[in-house]
Design a protein around this motif. Structure first.
Motif, PDB file in Angstrom:
ATOM      1  N   PRO A   1       0.805  -1.218   0.000  1.00 22.61           N
ATOM      2  CA  PRO A   1       0.000   0.000   0.000  1.00 22.61           C
ATOM      3  C   PRO A   1       0.839   1.270   0.000  1.00 22.61           C
ATOM      4  CG  PRO A   1       0.082  -0.929   2.205  1.00 22.61           C
ATOM      5  CD  PRO A   1       0.779  -1.912   1.308  1.00 22.61           C
ATOM      6  N   THR A   2       2.086   1.151   0.486  1.00 23.66           N
ATOM      7  CA  THR A   2       2.982   2.304   0.567  1.00 23.66           C
ATOM      8  C   THR A   2       4.405   1.832   0.268  1.00 23.66           C
ATOM      9  OG1 THR A   2       3.331   1.926   2.944  1.00 23.66           O
ATOM     10  CG2 THR A   2       1.583   3.483   2.325  1.00 23.66           C
ATOM     11  N   PRO A   3       5.293   2.737  -0.142  1.00 19.74           N
ATOM     12  CA  PRO A   3       6.698   2.359  -0.321  1.00 19.74           C
ATOM     13  C   PRO A   3       7.309   1.922   1.008  1.00 19.74           C
ATOM     14  CG  PRO A   3       6.226   4.459  -1.389  1.00 19.74           C
ATOM     15  CD  PRO A   3       5.044   4.144  -0.540  1.00 19.74           C
ATOM     16  N   PHE A   4       8.259   0.993   0.943  1.00 17.73           N
ATOM     17  CA  PHE A   4       8.910   0.557   2.182  1.00 17.73           C
ATOM     18  C   PHE A   4       9.731   1.716   2.738  1.00 17.73           C
ATOM     19  CE2 PHE A   4      11.806  -1.821   4.920  1.00 17.73           C
ATOM     20  CZ  PHE A   4      10.902  -2.643   5.572  1.00 17.73           C
ATOM     21  N   PRO A   5       9.595   2.011   4.053  1.00 16.73           N
ATOM     22  CA  PRO A   5      10.164   3.243   4.590  1.00 16.73           C
ATOM     23  C   PRO A   5      11.554   3.121   5.200  1.00 16.73           C
ATOM     24  CG  PRO A   5       8.709   2.272   6.204  1.00 16.73           C
ATOM     25  CD  PRO A   5       8.681   1.353   5.016  1.00 16.73           C
ATOM     26  N   ALA A   6      12.242   1.987   5.025  1.00 14.37           N
ATOM     27  CA  ALA A   6      13.506   1.772   5.722  1.00 14.37           C
ATOM     28  C   ALA A   6      14.483   1.013   4.826  1.00 14.37           C
ATOM     29  CB  ALA A   6      13.252   1.005   7.019  1.00 14.37           C
ATOM     30  N   VAL A   7      15.732   0.879   5.291  1.00 14.07           N
ATOM     31  CA  VAL A   7      16.731   0.112   4.548  1.00 14.07           C
ATOM     32  C   VAL A   7      16.826  -1.317   5.058  1.00 14.07           C
ATOM     33  CG1 VAL A   7      18.071   2.199   4.084  1.00 14.07           C
ATOM     34  CG2 VAL A   7      18.686   0.748   6.043  1.00 14.07           C
ATOM     35  N   LEU A   8      16.194  -1.594   6.205  1.00 19.62           N
ATOM     36  CA  LEU A   8      16.270  -2.898   6.854  1.00 19.62           C
ATOM     37  C   LEU A   8      14.873  -3.439   7.111  1.00 19.62           C
ATOM     38  CD1 LEU A   8      18.234  -4.933   8.442  1.00 19.62           C
ATOM     39  CD2 LEU A   8      17.586  -3.607  10.481  1.00 19.62           C
ATOM     40  N   CYS A   9      14.642  -4.691   6.761  1.00 20.20           N
ATOM     41  CA  CYS A   9      13.445  -5.389   7.224  1.00 20.20           C
ATOM     42  C   CYS A   9      13.815  -6.091   8.533  1.00 20.20           C
ATOM     43  CB  CYS A   9      12.985  -6.451   6.221  1.00 20.20           C
ATOM     44  SG  CYS A   9      12.320  -5.814   4.678  1.00 20.20           S
ATOM     45  N   VAL A  10      13.044  -5.840   9.576  1.00 18.64           N
ATOM     46  CA  VAL A  10      13.345  -6.486  10.855  1.00 18.64           C
ATOM     47  C   VAL A  10      12.041  -7.036  11.427  1.00 18.64           C
ATOM     48  CG1 VAL A  10      13.280  -4.249  12.046  1.00 18.64           C
ATOM     49  CG2 VAL A  10      14.443  -6.190  13.102  1.00 18.64           C
ATOM     50  N   SER A  11      11.992  -8.355  11.531  1.00 24.07           N
ATOM     51  CA  SER A  11      10.768  -9.071  11.894  1.00 24.07           C
ATOM     52  C   SER A  11      10.992  -9.777  13.227  1.00 24.07           C
ATOM     53  CB  SER A  11      10.418 -10.088  10.801  1.00 24.07           C
ATOM     54  OG  SER A  11      10.374  -9.457   9.534  1.00 24.07           O
ATOM     55  N   VAL A  12      10.097  -9.565  14.172  1.00 26.37           N
ATOM     56  CA  VAL A  12      10.292 -10.055  15.537  1.00 26.37           C
ATOM     57  C   VAL A  12       9.240 -11.095  15.898  1.00 26.37           C
ATOM     58  CG1 VAL A  12      10.449  -9.380  17.964  1.00 26.37           C
ATOM     59  CG2 VAL A  12      11.303  -7.844  16.193  1.00 26.37           C
ATOM     60  N   ASN A  13       9.695 -12.211  16.445  1.00 27.86           N
ATOM     61  CA  ASN A  13       8.862 -13.289  16.991  1.00 27.86           C
ATOM     62  C   ASN A  13       7.925 -13.900  15.951  1.00 27.86           C
ATOM     63  OD1 ASN A  13      10.205 -12.974  19.435  1.00 27.86           O
ATOM     64  ND2 ASN A  13       8.710 -11.531  20.227  1.00 27.86           N
TER      65      ASN A  13
END
Length: 255
Positions: free
Chosen positions: A66-78
């Motif tokens: 829905p929107t451009p990715f806003p960061a340089v890192l994808c960080v996924s928790v748990n």
């Protein structure tokens, strides 16, 4: 269309891969109880700046987003599998973190991911991460000239299923080179001996994802990016960019 890279171009991809490896190492070193996900993104961004590299993640907007990715890192928790957006969330003791990062340098891209625990690790999380890494190693081991894409997929899927873990359907690896996402797709489960023949000069991002609860179900979080497990169980992700060569698979994002 699959572009076969020359040995010189593979060397250039390796330089982008070094930036990726350095950034992920820095993120892992900085991750600790109380550190925010936004801080981890800034750590990765700093590595890019010092290397004079760009980010294929920042501003990326595929058709589903829905929107451009806003960061340089994808960080996924748990229970987040992939595509987690860095937020103000501060890491807690025992969190399981998956960090996915890419870099563009001199016109070539590289992409890699690691999973690790923060603070006191739960034994089941250690096993989950180790399985993702074993699945990645198995996939890379099958990435040899003359094999097929299905051989990579079968190797990954066998490791994950034998461990009792789920595999999110429709998400897997991809070709990589001048852009982060190129042909061909690299599934995380499939039949050996099927699919495109692997040739010298192909470059693939191989990335197993495993769901600890054993089911394959996932859903999209309200942010439109993060994928979470349906059963609330934890997930792990491991990835390397790999070149197919006559001498065997060459890991471009190794540290």
């Amino acid at each position: 269309m699959v572009e076969l890279k020359t040995d010189t171009q593979i060397d250039a991809m390796r330089e982008a891969g070094r930036v990726v490896a350095d950034a992920l190492a820095a993120v892992r070193e900085h991750a600790a109880v109380g550190v925010s996900l936004l801080e981890l993104d800034e750590v990765a961004h700093d590595v890019l700046r010092k290397a004079g590299a760009g980010s294929p993640f920042l501003g990326y907007r595929p058709s589903f987003a829905p929107t451009p990715f806003p960061a340089v890192l994808c960080v996924s928790v748990n229970d987040a599998i992939v595509h987690g957006i860095p937020t103000k969330y501060r890491l807690r003791d025992g969190d399981l973190v998956s960090a996915d990062f890419g870099a563009e340098l001199d016109g070539w891209a590289a992409d890699s991911a690691i999973s690790f625990t923060v603070g006191r690790a739960r034994p089941e999380d250690v096993r989950l991460v180790e399985t993702a890494e074993r699945a990645l190693a198995a996939g890379i081991g099958a990435a040899v000239v003359g094999n097929r894409i299905g051989d990579i997929a079968h190797a990954i899927g066998t490791v994950c299923r034998e461990a009792g873990y789920g595999i999110p359907e429709d998400f897997g690896g991809h070709g990589i080179g001048r852009r982060m996402h190129e042909d061909p797709g690299v599934p995380n489960e499939g039949r050996a001996g099927r699919g495109m023949v692997l040739r010298h000069g192909m470059a693939l991002a191989i990335e197993p994802m495993v769901i600890g609860g054993g089911g394959d179900g996932y859903h999209e979080a309200p942010d439109g990016w993060t994928l979470r497990t349906n059963d609330g169980s934890r997930a792990a992700h491991a990835e390397h960019s790999v070149a197919i060569t006559e001498a065997g698979p060459r890991i471009l994002t190794a540290r």
